[in-house]
Scaffold this motif. Sequence first.
Motif, PDB file in Angstrom:
ATOM      1  N   ALA A  29       3.232  -8.143 -17.671  1.00 33.55           N
ATOM      2  CA  ALA A  29       3.741  -7.234 -18.297  1.00 33.55           C
ATOM      3  C   ALA A  29       3.478  -5.672 -17.082  1.00 33.55           C
ATOM      4  CB  ALA A  29       2.400  -6.761 -19.366  1.00 33.55           C
ATOM      5  N   LEU A  30       2.721  -6.629 -16.088  1.00 32.90           N
ATOM      6  CA  LEU A  30       3.356  -4.645 -15.605  1.00 32.90           C
ATOM      7  C   LEU A  30       3.617  -5.310 -14.783  1.00 32.90           C
ATOM      8  CD1 LEU A  30      -0.977  -4.168 -14.957  1.00 32.90           C
ATOM      9  CD2 LEU A  30       0.639  -2.285 -15.773  1.00 32.90           C
ATOM     10  N   ARG A  41       5.023 -11.099  -4.196  1.00 30.44           N
ATOM     11  CA  ARG A  41       4.381  -9.699  -3.340  1.00 30.44           C
ATOM     12  C   ARG A  41       3.067  -9.110  -3.822  1.00 30.44           C
ATOM     13  NH1 ARG A  41       8.025  -5.719   0.221  1.00 30.44           N
ATOM     14  NH2 ARG A  41       6.981  -4.446  -1.092  1.00 30.44           N
ATOM     15  N   MET A  42       3.587  -8.991  -5.091  1.00 29.07           N
ATOM     16  CA  MET A  42       1.890  -7.872  -5.829  1.00 29.07           C
ATOM     17  C   MET A  42       1.141  -8.808  -6.274  1.00 29.07           C
ATOM     18  SD  MET A  42       4.944  -5.686  -8.086  1.00 29.07           S
ATOM     19  CE  MET A  42       3.870  -4.893  -9.130  1.00 29.07           C
ATOM     20  N   ALA A  43       1.881 -10.141  -6.539  1.00 30.22           N
ATOM     21  CA  ALA A  43       0.449 -10.732  -7.009  1.00 30.22           C
ATOM     22  C   ALA A  43      -0.423 -11.039  -5.587  1.00 30.22           C
ATOM     23  CB  ALA A  43       0.508 -12.307  -7.406  1.00 30.22           C
ATOM     24  N   LEU A  44       0.080 -10.672  -4.544  1.00 33.08           N
ATOM     25  CA  LEU A  44      -0.706 -11.314  -3.672  1.00 33.08           C
ATOM     26  C   LEU A  44      -1.590  -9.893  -2.668  1.00 33.08           C
ATOM     27  CD1 LEU A  44      -2.187 -12.972  -0.975  1.00 33.08           C
ATOM     28  CD2 LEU A  44       0.382 -12.390   0.606  1.00 33.08           C
ATOM     29  N   GLN A  45      -0.609  -8.458  -3.203  1.00 34.00           N
ATOM     30  CA  GLN A  45      -1.175  -7.260  -2.842  1.00 34.00           C
ATOM     31  C   GLN A  45      -2.203  -6.908  -3.780  1.00 34.00           C
ATOM     32  OE1 GLN A  45       2.028  -4.666  -3.361  1.00 34.00           O
ATOM     33  NE2 GLN A  45       2.689  -4.957  -1.108  1.00 34.00           N
ATOM     34  N   ALA A  46      -1.962  -7.304  -5.082  1.00 29.43           N
ATOM     35  CA  ALA A  46      -3.305  -7.023  -5.994  1.00 29.43           C
ATOM     36  C   ALA A  46      -4.766  -7.995  -5.628  1.00 29.43           C
ATOM     37  CB  ALA A  46      -2.701  -8.044  -7.463  1.00 29.43           C
ATOM     38  N   THR A  95       5.733   2.071 -19.325  1.00 28.08           N
ATOM     39  CA  THR A  95       5.700   1.670 -17.895  1.00 28.08           C
ATOM     40  C   THR A  95       5.863   2.202 -16.660  1.00 28.08           C
ATOM     41  OG1 THR A  95       6.577  -0.318 -18.497  1.00 28.08           O
ATOM     42  CG2 THR A  95       4.185  -0.762 -18.983  1.00 28.08           C
ATOM     43  N   ASP A  96       7.264   2.434 -16.718  1.00 26.41           N
ATOM     44  CA  ASP A  96       7.768   2.975 -15.902  1.00 26.41           C
ATOM     45  C   ASP A  96       6.757   4.163 -14.664  1.00 26.41           C
ATOM     46  OD1 ASP A  96       9.964   1.648 -16.334  1.00 26.41           O
ATOM     47  OD2 ASP A  96      11.091   2.567 -16.908  1.00 26.41           O
ATOM     48  N   GLU A  97       7.877   3.635 -13.454  1.00 27.36           N
ATOM     49  CA  GLU A  97       6.971   4.535 -12.389  1.00 27.36           C
ATOM     50  C   GLU A  97       7.739   5.597 -11.403  1.00 27.36           C
ATOM     51  OE1 GLU A  97       3.384   3.597 -10.485  1.00 27.36           O
ATOM     52  OE2 GLU A  97       3.417   1.977 -11.953  1.00 27.36           O
ATOM     53  N   PRO A  98       7.982   6.059 -10.306  1.00 25.31           N
ATOM     54  CA  PRO A  98       9.050   6.898  -9.600  1.00 25.31           C
ATOM     55  C   PRO A  98       9.587   5.447  -9.174  1.00 25.31           C
ATOM     56  CG  PRO A  98       7.602   8.155  -9.544  1.00 25.31           C
ATOM     57  CD  PRO A  98       6.953   7.222 -10.647  1.00 25.31           C
ATOM     58  N   THR A  99      10.549   4.664  -8.878  1.00 25.28           N
ATOM     59  CA  THR A  99      10.899   4.385  -8.362  1.00 25.28           C
ATOM     60  C   THR A  99      10.370   4.324  -6.359  1.00 25.28           C
ATOM     61  OG1 THR A  99      13.064   4.063  -8.659  1.00 25.28           O
ATOM     62  CG2 THR A  99      13.206   3.141  -7.064  1.00 25.28           C
ATOM     63  N   GLN A 100       9.806   4.652  -6.009  1.00 28.75           N
ATOM     64  CA  GLN A 100       9.615   4.581  -4.742  1.00 28.75           C
ATOM     65  C   GLN A 100       8.168   3.969  -4.538  1.00 28.75           C
ATOM     66  OE1 GLN A 100      10.644   7.389  -5.932  1.00 28.75           O
ATOM     67  NE2 GLN A 100       9.211   9.197  -4.757  1.00 28.75           N
ATOM     68  N   THR A 101       7.509   4.380  -5.372  1.00 30.17           N
ATOM     69  CA  THR A 101       5.943   4.103  -5.452  1.00 30.17           C
ATOM     70  C   THR A 101       5.950   3.103  -7.101  1.00 30.17           C
ATOM     71  OG1 THR A 101       5.886   5.867  -7.184  1.00 30.17           O
ATOM     72  CG2 THR A 101       5.649   6.720  -4.705  1.00 30.17           C
ATOM     73  N   LYS A 102       6.292   2.620  -7.759  1.00 27.63           N
ATOM     74  CA  LYS A 102       6.097   1.683  -8.667  1.00 27.63           C
ATOM     75  C   LYS A 102       5.621   0.434  -7.693  1.00 27.63           C
ATOM     76  CE  LYS A 102      10.996  -0.341  -9.867  1.00 27.63           C
ATOM     77  NZ  LYS A 102      11.600  -0.281 -10.567  1.00 27.63           N
ATOM     78  N   ASP A 103       6.020   0.040  -7.000  1.00 25.52           N
ATOM     79  CA  ASP A 103       5.946  -1.890  -6.978  1.00 25.52           C
ATOM     80  C   ASP A 103       4.157  -1.626  -6.233  1.00 25.52           C
ATOM     81  OD1 ASP A 103       8.169  -2.757  -8.240  1.00 25.52           O
ATOM     82  OD2 ASP A 103       9.401  -1.851  -5.972  1.00 25.52           O
ATOM     83  N   LEU A 108      -1.623  -1.688  -6.540  1.00 25.05           N
ATOM     84  CA  LEU A 108      -3.169  -1.142  -6.219  1.00 25.05           C
ATOM     85  C   LEU A 108      -3.181  -1.040  -7.172  1.00 25.05           C
ATOM     86  CD1 LEU A 108      -2.296   1.211  -3.238  1.00 25.05           C
ATOM     87  CD2 LEU A 108      -2.630  -1.415  -3.421  1.00 25.05           C
ATOM     88  N   VAL A 109      -3.210  -0.303  -8.374  1.00 19.53           N
ATOM     89  CA  VAL A 109      -3.845   0.435  -9.797  1.00 19.53           C
ATOM     90  C   VAL A 109      -3.280   0.380 -10.687  1.00 19.53           C
ATOM     91  CG1 VAL A 109      -4.635   2.126 -10.682  1.00 19.53           C
ATOM     92  CG2 VAL A 109      -5.220   2.837  -8.626  1.00 19.53           C
ATOM     93  N   PRO A 110      -3.392  -0.996 -12.088  1.00 23.33           N
ATOM     94  CA  PRO A 110      -4.294  -1.578 -11.908  1.00 23.33           C
ATOM     95  C   PRO A 110      -4.604  -2.298 -11.933  1.00 23.33           C
ATOM     96  CG  PRO A 110      -3.317  -1.526 -14.088  1.00 23.33           C
ATOM     97  CD  PRO A 110      -2.271  -0.516 -12.631  1.00 23.33           C
ATOM     98  N   LEU A 111      -3.581  -3.366 -11.246  1.00 18.74           N
ATOM     99  CA  LEU A 111      -3.870  -4.941 -10.582  1.00 18.74           C
ATOM    100  C   LEU A 111      -4.983  -5.146  -9.769  1.00 18.74           C
ATOM    101  CD1 LEU A 111      -0.451  -6.570 -10.752  1.00 18.74           C
ATOM    102  CD2 LEU A 111      -1.964  -6.718 -12.410  1.00 18.74           C
TER     103      LEU A 111
END
Length: 201
Positions: A29-30, A41-46, A95-103, A108-111
């Motif tokens: 979902a996130l 990449r987000m899976a690895l970062q989390a 669930t939308d965040e600013p484009t430059q920070t959402k990824d 980082l948070v909340p994953l």
Amino acid sequence: MFDVAVFGSLFLTLFVIMDPPGITPIFLALTAGRPARMQRRMALQAVAVAFGVIAVFGLLGQQILDYLHVSVPALMIAGGLLLLLIALDLLTGKTDEPTQTKDVNVALVPLGMPLLAGPGAIVSVILAVQHADTVASQISVWSAILAMHIVLWLTMRYSLLIIRVIKDGGVVLVTRLAGMMLSAIAVQQIINGVTQVIQNP
């Protein structure tokens, strides 16, 4: 130089607390709508963030909490409140965040924290490290922590295949289900924290 009982006990404890199957719909979902490469990449970062947080608390956890005068119940309540805010966003579709920070932020948070490296996992690791009084048991404890994070990464990494099957409509459904699950986890965590405060004033 390896204690199988210590490894197995901590690994199972972390598996139940961190719940790789349960984290899958929340992760989907996130990360919905991102390119597949970004999702991987987000899976690895989390997982990297979760491992880093847990490693720090495993090494210095009790000292950090004592220095900040923060109790474990307070940590649980704070984590629960943060999860509840994320859950409300998932339930309402915000669930939308600013484009430059959402990824970065989602990884980082909340994953990364407090979903993976939550109060339950942190406390379990602190206690396990404190009770590991031999080199063999220390090796077993850190091996269990590393193995658990590998399992988490594999679960999230290959759960992305599900998105190809369920398509956009399925993602919306998964998002709402994830919000319900996350809100229940958050409320339970807050209740546990409040209960501990009442029992140990």
